[in-house]
Motif scaffolding. Structure first.
Motif, PDB file in Angstrom:
ATOM      1  N   THR A  44     -47.550 -19.187   6.595  1.00  0.00           N
ATOM      2  CA  THR A  44     -48.618 -18.851   5.988  1.00  0.00           C
ATOM      3  C   THR A  44     -49.779 -19.539   6.809  1.00  0.00           C
ATOM      4  N   ALA A  45     -51.114 -18.644   6.376  1.00  0.00           N
ATOM      5  CA  ALA A  45     -52.108 -19.275   7.329  1.00  0.00           C
ATOM      6  C   ALA A  45     -52.398 -20.637   6.463  1.00  0.00           C
ATOM      7  N   THR A  46     -52.297 -20.864   5.148  1.00  0.00           N
ATOM      8  CA  THR A  46     -52.543 -22.204   4.832  1.00  0.00           C
ATOM      9  C   THR A  46     -51.747 -23.231   5.311  1.00  0.00           C
ATOM     10  N   TYR A  47     -50.477 -22.883   5.503  1.00  0.00           N
ATOM     11  CA  TYR A  47     -49.692 -24.073   6.215  1.00  0.00           C
ATOM     12  C   TYR A  47     -49.977 -24.348   7.442  1.00  0.00           C
ATOM     13  N   ARG A  48     -50.539 -23.348   8.377  1.00  0.00           N
ATOM     14  CA  ARG A  48     -50.854 -23.713   9.725  1.00  0.00           C
ATOM     15  C   ARG A  48     -52.312 -24.342   9.925  1.00  0.00           C
ATOM     16  N   GLN A  49     -53.018 -24.139   8.603  1.00  0.00           N
ATOM     17  CA  GLN A  49     -54.293 -24.671   9.029  1.00  0.00           C
ATOM     18  C   GLN A  49     -53.970 -26.237   8.298  1.00  0.00           C
TER      19      GLN A  49
END
Length: 69
Positions: A44-49
């Protein structure tokens, strides 16, 4: 203690507070990443951030530790 000593003491206190904040944020970031990983949400984008934030916070923490903070 003279004026210069107070300034140095205040600066040291500020650096110590900063280092505590970095370590608290790092711990929180790692915990959130662990939660997402456990839920299978590592793409997910959140995990990558969070991953990028963790890298940055680890680097800051390493530099603080090198200087005894």
């Amino acid at each position: 203690m003279g004026e210069k000593d107070l300034d140095e003491a205040a600066r040291l206190a500020a650096y110590e507070e900063f280092s505590r904040g970095v370590r608290d944020e790092l711990a929180s970031t790692v915990a959130r990443m662990d939660e997402l990983a456990a839920a299978g949400k590592v793409k997910t984008a959140t995990y990558r951030q969070l991953f990028a934030a963790r890298v940055t916070l680890r680097e800051i923490d390493a530099r603080l530790r090198e200087r005894g903070l």
